[in-house]
Design a protein around this motif. Sequence first.
Motif, mmCIF file in Angstrom:
data_model
loop_
_atom_site.group_PDB
_atom_site.id
_atom_site.type_symbol
_atom_site.label_atom_id
_atom_site.label_comp_id
_atom_site.label_asym_id
_atom_site.label_seq_id
_atom_site.Cartn_x
_atom_site.Cartn_y
_atom_site.Cartn_z
ATOM 1 N N SER A 26 0.854 -1.180 0.000
ATOM 2 C CA SER A 26 0.000 0.000 0.000
ATOM 3 C C SER A 26 0.891 1.232 0.000
ATOM 4 C CB SER A 26 -0.913 0.002 1.236
ATOM 5 O OG SER A 26 -0.125 0.118 2.398
ATOM 6 N N GLN A 27 0.323 2.341 -0.403
ATOM 7 C CA GLN A 27 1.094 3.572 -0.456
ATOM 8 C C GLN A 27 1.275 4.184 0.924
ATOM 9 O OE1 GLN A 27 -0.744 6.099 -3.337
ATOM 10 N NE2 GLN A 27 -0.269 4.719 -5.020
ATOM 11 N N GLY A 28 0.434 3.800 1.868
ATOM 12 C CA GLY A 28 0.519 4.338 3.227
ATOM 13 C C GLY A 28 1.339 3.436 4.127
ATOM 14 N N ARG A 29 1.438 3.821 5.363
ATOM 15 C CA ARG A 29 2.191 3.070 6.359
ATOM 16 C C ARG A 29 1.382 1.875 6.834
ATOM 17 N NH1 ARG A 29 3.248 4.885 12.439
ATOM 18 N NH2 ARG A 29 4.364 3.026 13.068
ATOM 19 N N SER A 30 2.017 0.695 6.862
ATOM 20 C CA SER A 30 1.371 -0.509 7.355
ATOM 21 C C SER A 30 1.431 -0.507 8.876
ATOM 22 C CB SER A 30 2.059 -1.746 6.793
ATOM 23 O OG SER A 30 1.477 -2.912 7.316
ATOM 24 N N THR A 51 -7.928 7.414 7.864
ATOM 25 C CA THR A 51 -8.469 6.518 6.849
ATOM 26 C C THR A 51 -7.486 5.372 6.626
ATOM 27 O OG1 THR A 51 -9.550 8.402 5.797
ATOM 28 C CG2 THR A 51 -9.374 6.385 4.496
ATOM 29 N N TYR A 52 -8.034 4.160 6.595
ATOM 30 C CA TYR A 52 -7.208 2.959 6.482
ATOM 31 C C TYR A 52 -7.705 2.049 5.363
ATOM 32 C CZ TYR A 52 -5.148 4.265 10.899
ATOM 33 O OH TYR A 52 -4.476 4.946 11.868
ATOM 34 N N SER A 74 -3.403 -0.693 6.672
ATOM 35 C CA SER A 74 -2.464 0.366 6.283
ATOM 36 C C SER A 74 -3.168 1.699 6.265
ATOM 37 C CB SER A 74 -1.896 0.102 4.892
ATOM 38 O OG SER A 74 -1.286 -1.158 4.823
ATOM 39 N N ARG A 75 -2.456 2.719 6.669
ATOM 40 C CA ARG A 75 -3.016 4.073 6.642
ATOM 41 C C ARG A 75 -2.921 4.631 5.232
ATOM 42 N NH1 ARG A 75 -2.661 8.512 11.254
ATOM 43 N NH2 ARG A 75 -4.243 9.838 10.387
ATOM 44 N N LEU A 76 -3.985 5.289 4.810
ATOM 45 C CA LEU A 76 -3.993 5.909 3.478
ATOM 46 C C LEU A 76 -3.565 7.354 3.562
ATOM 47 C CD1 LEU A 76 -7.273 4.460 1.963
ATOM 48 C CD2 LEU A 76 -4.935 3.758 1.546
#
Length: 177
Positions: free
Chosen positions: A82-86, A111-112, A175-177
């Motif tokens: 994912s592009q965000g932090r896991s 948002t996750y 994961s955080r978006l």
Amino acid sequence: MGGKAAGSVGPQRLAGSAVVLLLGVVTALTGCEYTYEEPGRAEADSTTSAGRNVVLPPDPALESTVTGEALKEWAQAALPESQGRSFYSSSGYLEPGESRTEQTVQLPGGTYAVTLACRGTRRVSFKVALGESDLVDLTLGCANARVSVVQLEADAVLDITVGTRSDANFAYRVSRL
């Protein structure tokens, strides 16, 4: 002459009624979906109310379960980056009829993306809950993955329950978006 006119109106009315009836049946059937379980056939069934789910393509080679290093490799491949932090991820093996509930770490509000995947011959049920509220509740056909988006108003810990009626592998990532 009166008899002929009445005779030609009757078939026209009958034909018109048949068209209206046919349109009604077709309209009613377009809202129906017939699903069935067929051995070796992967299918996804979503009961979540979030309309922002993404279904990733199935891989028919994933009908058998794995353990050990093969399970770790599959989980890593099944959960696309994912592009965000896991924030939290888990994977494992479930025996027939087994259910497991795990809790995530404390997640900051935001948002996750919750990515869910399974492998085996049948389906795995996933439920992501915040207290008494179900954020995601779906049954996923194995050899599939699904991404659901959830919004947390404040810091929270999510309960993630995974269950199956037949042996299966599962994997998920938050994961955080």
